[in-house]
Scaffold this active site. Structure first.
Site, PDB file in Angstrom:
ATOM      1  N   ASP A 106       0.986  -1.257   0.150  1.00  0.00           N
ATOM      2  CA  ASP A 106       0.093  -0.060   0.039  1.00  0.00           C
ATOM      3  C   ASP A 106       0.844   1.402   0.043  1.00  0.00           C
ATOM      4  OD1 ASP A 106      -2.316   1.562  -0.022  1.00  0.00           O
ATOM      5  OD2 ASP A 106      -2.884   1.028   1.858  1.00  0.00           O
ATOM      6  N   GLY A 123       0.115   5.209  -4.252  1.00  0.00           N
ATOM      7  CA  GLY A 123      -0.652   6.907  -4.614  1.00  0.00           C
ATOM      8  C   GLY A 123       0.142   7.974  -3.951  1.00  0.00           C
ATOM      9  N   ASN A 134     -10.677  -2.953  -5.646  1.00  0.00           N
ATOM     10  CA  ASN A 134      -9.867  -2.076  -6.758  1.00  0.00           C
ATOM     11  C   ASN A 134     -10.479  -1.902  -7.910  1.00  0.00           C
ATOM     12  OD1 ASN A 134      -6.659  -3.176  -5.494  1.00  0.00           O
ATOM     13  ND2 ASN A 134      -7.857  -1.501  -4.731  1.00  0.00           N
TER      14      ASN A 134
HETATM   15  C1  FPP Z   1      -1.986   0.472  -3.222  1.00  0.00           C
HETATM   16  O1  FPP Z   1      -1.422   1.744  -3.469  1.00  0.00           O
HETATM   17  C2  FPP Z   1      -1.772  -0.421  -4.271  1.00  0.00           C
HETATM   18  C3  FPP Z   1      -2.414  -0.978  -5.076  1.00  0.00           C
HETATM   19  C4  FPP Z   1      -3.923  -1.132  -5.115  1.00  0.00           C
HETATM   20  C5  FPP Z   1      -2.091  -1.832  -6.272  1.00  0.00           C
HETATM   21  C6  FPP Z   1      -0.598  -2.817  -5.804  1.00  0.00           C
HETATM   22  C7  FPP Z   1      -0.111  -3.011  -7.123  1.00  0.00           C
HETATM   23  C8  FPP Z   1       0.961  -2.928  -7.631  1.00  0.00           C
HETATM   24  C9  FPP Z   1       2.122  -2.475  -6.650  1.00  0.00           C
HETATM   25  C10 FPP Z   1       1.479  -3.306  -8.885  1.00  0.00           C
HETATM   26  C11 FPP Z   1       1.213  -4.564  -9.376  1.00  0.00           C
HETATM   27  C12 FPP Z   1       1.823  -5.582  -8.865  1.00  0.00           C
HETATM   28  C13 FPP Z   1       2.635  -6.656  -9.237  1.00  0.00           C
HETATM   29  C14 FPP Z   1       3.119  -7.804  -8.411  1.00  0.00           C
HETATM   30  C15 FPP Z   1       2.858  -6.371 -10.882  1.00  0.00           C
HETATM   31  P1  FPP Z   1      -2.587   2.714  -3.389  1.00  0.00           P
HETATM   32  O2  FPP Z   1      -2.868   3.257  -4.701  1.00  0.00           O
HETATM   33  O3  FPP Z   1      -3.955   2.266  -2.604  1.00  0.00           O
HETATM   34  O4  FPP Z   1      -1.903   3.731  -2.553  1.00  0.00           O
HETATM   35  P2  FPP Z   1      -2.506   5.210  -1.695  1.00  0.00           P
HETATM   36  O5  FPP Z   1      -3.367   4.432  -0.477  1.00  0.00           O
HETATM   37  O6  FPP Z   1      -1.386   5.669  -1.217  1.00  0.00           O
HETATM   38  O7  FPP Z   1      -3.619   5.790  -2.539  1.00  0.00           O
END
Ligand code: FPP
Length: 256
Positions: free
Chosen positions: A21, A24, A69
């Protein structure tokens, strides 16, 4: 129920699961578009897989895309799927070189066709490796997983292939998408959030939990090794007393 085992660097966790996490926020903090955070988040995966292999962790599960998501803006979902597809094409050679098997949990049949094709290829080409397994949780949600398992189990009962009276946890666990995987010993969530967000709710019954404020793109091998130091300090009791686990004869007997 697993037996308590000695918790030390000689005895690495068998299964570590990570909620990656903070991509973003990592980007927004730098005045960059959110997708740049995801790009950096994907880049981070290779080092963590390698580090887990070096430590001797047999199973590493990464929460890459949850059922929830899909509620994100279409542009972000498309970008995430593109990143995932590119990751699979790019990492195939490394996974083969390092002898890492890829597998998935979640309803992957609902992912875009090109992502499924890429997944199928990597899964097939790494299926014969047995030392280290990378599990991607994709379109995964624990509640859906339980519902799917209940439906499959009910179908088995209806066909006379399962008996309700004999149902216990090891039998039911075979109907979960994690069938064949050990329960996670350690769950890590980055970015300071302290919740499981529908991730491995059944399998986490006895998992140790580490919540770190570090954002996923900054959570490198050094931070992963610190997480192991945290894990190795935990005493895992699985319902027993500390004295039982430590085989400590000094503990006074309970008064009747
Ligand atoms: C959370 O960050 C992350 C996700 C919803 C996606 C996680 C995916 C990846 C790291 C990429 C795909 C993975 C692989 C293995 C190819 P967020 O966007 O919720 O962050 P925030 O809470 O700061 O907005």
């Amino acid at each position: 129920m697993p037996e308590p085992t000695e918790n030390s660097p000689n005895n690495p966790p068998e299964h570590v699961a990570i909620i990656m996490d903070g991509n973003g926020r990592w980007a927004v903090n730098r005045g960059l578009p959110r997708i740049e955070g995801h790009r950096r988040g994907v880049q981070n995966v290779r080092g963590i897989v390698e580090c887990a292999g070096d430590i001797g962790i047999r199973y590493l599960t990464l929460y890459a895309f949850s059922v929830e998501n899909w509620q994100r803006p279409d542009s972000e979902i498309t970008a995430l799927m593109n990143l995932l597809e590119r990751f699979l094409h790019r990492e195939l050679a490394t996974l083969i070189e390092k002898r890492v098997r890829l597998s998935t949990i979640g309803r992957t049949d609902k992912l875009p066709h090109k992502v499924r094709l890429a997944l199928d290829e990597v899964i097939q080409k790494t299926s014969h490796f047995s030392g280290q397994t990378l599990v991607l949780a994709l379109n995964y949600g624990a509640r859906d997983e339980v519902l799917d398992a209940v439906k499959s189990y009910a179908t088995a009962v209806r066909k006379g292939e399962a008996e309700v009276e004999k149902l216990d946890w090891p039998i039911f666990a075979r109907y979960l998408s994690t069938a064949g995987l050990p329960d996670p010993d350690l769950i890590i969530r980055t970015s300071g959030e302290t919740r499981l967000s529908n991730f491995l709710l059944m399998q986490s019954a006895y998992a140790e939990m580490l919540f770190t404020p570090i954002l996923w793109p900054d959570f490198g091998p050094e931070e992963f090794r610190s997480a192991m130091d945290f894990y190795w300090k935990r005493e895992r009791r699985f319902g027993k007393t500390g004295a039982q686990v430590r085989h400590d004869p000094q503990e006074p007997a309970l008064n009747p």
